[in-house]
Motif scaffolding. Sequence first.
Motif, PDB file in Angstrom:
ATOM      1  N   ILE A  15     -29.084 -31.441   2.767  1.00 16.05           N
ATOM      2  CA  ILE A  15     -30.526 -31.553   3.011  1.00 16.05           C
ATOM      3  C   ILE A  15     -30.610 -30.539   3.801  1.00 16.05           C
ATOM      4  CG2 ILE A  15     -31.669 -33.505   4.582  1.00 16.05           C
ATOM      5  CD1 ILE A  15     -29.807 -35.416   3.520  1.00 16.05           C
ATOM      6  N   ALA A  16     -30.083 -30.044   5.131  1.00 17.75           N
ATOM      7  CA  ALA A  16     -30.402 -29.480   6.458  1.00 17.75           C
ATOM      8  C   ALA A  16     -30.541 -28.081   5.971  1.00 17.75           C
ATOM      9  CB  ALA A  16     -29.521 -29.310   7.026  1.00 17.75           C
TER      10      ALA A  16
ATOM     11  N   VAL B 238     -17.091 -34.231  -5.717  1.00 16.66           N
ATOM     12  CA  VAL B 238     -17.017 -34.611  -6.330  1.00 16.66           C
ATOM     13  C   VAL B 238     -17.139 -35.666  -7.271  1.00 16.66           C
ATOM     14  CG1 VAL B 238     -15.217 -34.168  -8.462  1.00 16.66           C
ATOM     15  CG2 VAL B 238     -14.914 -32.711  -6.309  1.00 16.66           C
ATOM     16  N   GLN B 239     -17.397 -36.932  -7.720  1.00 18.00           N
ATOM     17  CA  GLN B 239     -17.684 -38.232  -7.864  1.00 18.00           C
ATOM     18  C   GLN B 239     -19.277 -37.786  -8.168  1.00 18.00           C
ATOM     19  OE1 GLN B 239     -16.506 -40.723  -5.988  1.00 18.00           O
ATOM     20  NE2 GLN B 239     -14.912 -41.422  -6.932  1.00 18.00           N
ATOM     21  N   TYR B 240     -20.275 -37.612  -7.164  1.00 18.55           N
ATOM     22  CA  TYR B 240     -22.055 -36.962  -7.384  1.00 18.55           C
ATOM     23  C   TYR B 240     -22.239 -35.695  -8.302  1.00 18.55           C
ATOM     24  CZ  TYR B 240     -22.942 -41.316  -4.731  1.00 18.55           C
ATOM     25  OH  TYR B 240     -23.543 -42.234  -4.241  1.00 18.55           O
ATOM     26  N   LEU B 241     -20.828 -34.667  -7.768  1.00 12.92           N
ATOM     27  CA  LEU B 241     -21.062 -34.035  -8.895  1.00 12.92           C
ATOM     28  C   LEU B 241     -21.148 -33.580 -10.417  1.00 12.92           C
ATOM     29  CD1 LEU B 241     -19.752 -30.666  -7.469  1.00 12.92           C
ATOM     30  CD2 LEU B 241     -22.168 -31.268  -7.462  1.00 12.92           C
ATOM     31  N   ARG B 242     -20.014 -35.036 -10.522  1.00 13.10           N
ATOM     32  CA  ARG B 242     -19.580 -35.665 -11.591  1.00 13.10           C
ATOM     33  C   ARG B 242     -21.003 -35.881 -12.989  1.00 13.10           C
ATOM     34  NH1 ARG B 242     -13.629 -38.592 -13.002  1.00 13.10           N
ATOM     35  NH2 ARG B 242     -13.484 -36.595 -13.181  1.00 13.10           N
ATOM     36  N   ALA B 243     -21.160 -36.765 -11.831  1.00 11.69           N
ATOM     37  CA  ALA B 243     -22.607 -37.750 -12.493  1.00 11.69           C
ATOM     38  C   ALA B 243     -23.970 -37.067 -12.285  1.00 11.69           C
ATOM     39  CB  ALA B 243     -23.414 -38.419 -11.569  1.00 11.69           C
ATOM     40  N   GLN B 244     -24.011 -35.885 -11.309  1.00  7.77           N
ATOM     41  CA  GLN B 244     -25.346 -34.542 -11.405  1.00  7.77           C
ATOM     42  C   GLN B 244     -24.574 -33.619 -13.126  1.00  7.77           C
ATOM     43  OE1 GLN B 244     -24.901 -31.166  -9.051  1.00  7.77           O
ATOM     44  NE2 GLN B 244     -27.488 -31.394  -9.208  1.00  7.77           N
ATOM     45  N   VAL B 245     -23.514 -33.455 -13.542  1.00  9.66           N
ATOM     46  CA  VAL B 245     -23.466 -33.176 -14.620  1.00  9.66           C
ATOM     47  C   VAL B 245     -23.691 -33.594 -15.753  1.00  9.66           C
ATOM     48  CG1 VAL B 245     -21.567 -31.620 -16.074  1.00  9.66           C
ATOM     49  CG2 VAL B 245     -21.182 -30.699 -13.513  1.00  9.66           C
ATOM     50  N   GLU B 246     -23.263 -34.811 -15.924  1.00 11.84           N
ATOM     51  CA  GLU B 246     -23.498 -35.673 -16.973  1.00 11.84           C
ATOM     52  C   GLU B 246     -24.354 -35.825 -17.294  1.00 11.84           C
ATOM     53  OE1 GLU B 246     -20.862 -39.125 -16.421  1.00 11.84           O
ATOM     54  OE2 GLU B 246     -19.340 -37.972 -16.693  1.00 11.84           O
ATOM     55  N   VAL B 247     -25.720 -36.061 -16.160  1.00  9.45           N
ATOM     56  CA  VAL B 247     -26.607 -36.286 -16.539  1.00  9.45           C
ATOM     57  C   VAL B 247     -27.464 -35.029 -16.873  1.00  9.45           C
ATOM     58  CG1 VAL B 247     -29.275 -36.235 -15.226  1.00  9.45           C
ATOM     59  CG2 VAL B 247     -27.650 -38.484 -14.883  1.00  9.45           C
TER      60      VAL B 247
ATOM     61  N   ILE C  98     -35.003 -24.972  -9.352  1.00  5.56           N
ATOM     62  CA  ILE C  98     -33.587 -26.748 -11.099  1.00  5.56           C
ATOM     63  C   ILE C  98     -32.467 -26.809  -9.628  1.00  5.56           C
ATOM     64  CG2 ILE C  98     -32.549 -26.957 -12.010  1.00  5.56           C
ATOM     65  CD1 ILE C  98     -34.140 -24.973 -14.715  1.00  5.56           C
ATOM     66  N   LYS C  99     -31.807 -25.766  -9.273  1.00  9.59           N
ATOM     67  CA  LYS C  99     -31.087 -26.138  -7.800  1.00  9.59           C
ATOM     68  C   LYS C  99     -31.301 -26.792  -7.139  1.00  9.59           C
ATOM     69  CE  LYS C  99     -27.197 -24.105  -5.903  1.00  9.59           C
ATOM     70  NZ  LYS C  99     -26.863 -24.687  -5.362  1.00  9.59           N
ATOM     71  N   LEU C 100     -32.706 -26.458  -6.287  1.00 12.30           N
ATOM     72  CA  LEU C 100     -32.610 -27.077  -5.135  1.00 12.30           C
ATOM     73  C   LEU C 100     -32.788 -29.004  -5.099  1.00 12.30           C
ATOM     74  CD1 LEU C 100     -33.346 -26.484  -2.109  1.00 12.30           C
ATOM     75  CD2 LEU C 100     -35.822 -26.303  -3.419  1.00 12.30           C
ATOM     76  N   SER C 101     -33.718 -28.669  -6.684  1.00 10.14           N
ATOM     77  CA  SER C 101     -34.233 -30.149  -6.793  1.00 10.14           C
ATOM     78  C   SER C 101     -33.336 -31.184  -7.143  1.00 10.14           C
ATOM     79  CB  SER C 101     -35.224 -30.108  -7.444  1.00 10.14           C
ATOM     80  OG  SER C 101     -34.825 -29.955  -9.391  1.00 10.14           O
ATOM     81  N   ALA C 102     -32.093 -30.731  -8.011  1.00  9.76           N
ATOM     82  CA  ALA C 102     -31.406 -30.807  -8.356  1.00  9.76           C
ATOM     83  C   ALA C 102     -30.003 -31.718  -6.898  1.00  9.76           C
ATOM     84  CB  ALA C 102     -30.090 -30.546  -9.233  1.00  9.76           C
ATOM     85  N   ASP C 103     -29.959 -30.355  -5.945  1.00 11.63           N
ATOM     86  CA  ASP C 103     -29.337 -30.798  -4.663  1.00 11.63           C
ATOM     87  C   ASP C 103     -29.987 -31.915  -4.049  1.00 11.63           C
ATOM     88  OD1 ASP C 103     -27.082 -29.422  -5.732  1.00 11.63           O
ATOM     89  OD2 ASP C 103     -27.540 -27.711  -4.221  1.00 11.63           O
ATOM     90  N   LEU C 104     -31.411 -31.821  -3.818  1.00 10.73           N
ATOM     91  CA  LEU C 104     -31.428 -31.911  -2.787  1.00 10.73           C
ATOM     92  C   LEU C 104     -31.869 -34.339  -3.486  1.00 10.73           C
ATOM     93  CD1 LEU C 104     -35.123 -30.845  -2.353  1.00 10.73           C
ATOM     94  CD2 LEU C 104     -33.347 -31.679  -0.539  1.00 10.73           C
ATOM     95  N   ALA C 105     -31.356 -34.327  -5.128  1.00 11.31           N
ATOM     96  CA  ALA C 105     -31.673 -35.746  -5.913  1.00 11.31           C
ATOM     97  C   ALA C 105     -30.155 -36.268  -5.382  1.00 11.31           C
ATOM     98  CB  ALA C 105     -32.145 -35.490  -6.800  1.00 11.31           C
ATOM     99  N   MET C 106     -29.126 -35.099  -5.539  1.00  8.02           N
ATOM    100  CA  MET C 106     -28.123 -36.051  -5.047  1.00  8.02           C
ATOM    101  C   MET C 106     -28.098 -36.324  -3.884  1.00  8.02           C
ATOM    102  SD  MET C 106     -24.875 -34.033  -6.294  1.00  8.02           S
ATOM    103  CE  MET C 106     -24.425 -32.970  -5.087  1.00  8.02           C
TER     104      MET C 106
END
Length: 196
Positions: free
Chosen positions: A61-62, A173-182, A38-46
């Motif tokens: 990504i690296a 932080v902006q992208y993390l916020r979007a991830q958390v809201e989803v 879940i963490k890996l796919s969320a990080d890669l999606a972000m």
Amino acid sequence: MRNPSSVKREFLRKWIKGLGKCRLLKNNMSFLERKKAIKLSADLAMASTRSGAARWSRALIAEASSPDDDGYNKILTEHIFGSPENQRPKGKVQSTTSSSSLCRSRGILKRSRLVRKVVKKKKKKKIGSPKVMANWIAKRLVKKRTKMLKSLLPGGESMDDDVVLIEETLDYVQYLRAQVEVMRCLATASELTRNS
């Protein structure tokens, strides 16, 4: 930053795609394997949603592309991004700020360096003055917090420019916020379906 709702939609689409691939790769996952997937796919999606245009996204990504025991991370990365040559953006990465604000920031930095030189000269004369001690404490505090910020931001350890570090952190932080809201919306929806 792009429109937050389009970022959320794209993140959700890519995250679900990655989670589907995780499920196909390993049917019987333990709790820790599920958590990692879940963490890996969320990080890669972000990072994919950011299109590798920021340093933090390239660092994620690296990190995900690094070899692991069973090649699972690499397969998932290739599934979300396509072939390995699509993982990194081609050409020069655009900065998130205009060149005028960057020049302004560099000018402020130069002036602060000049002030530091003057303070050092005065420091030799007045070592114990409260103003000099306050400046010394403030500098140490800023240095300590900058070091902490670099450790929290993916790829932050390699950033020497404080202005770039702050820009990247704000973007992250902006992208993390979007991830958390989803993720919060998905959790709420799953609770509602379970209760009905």
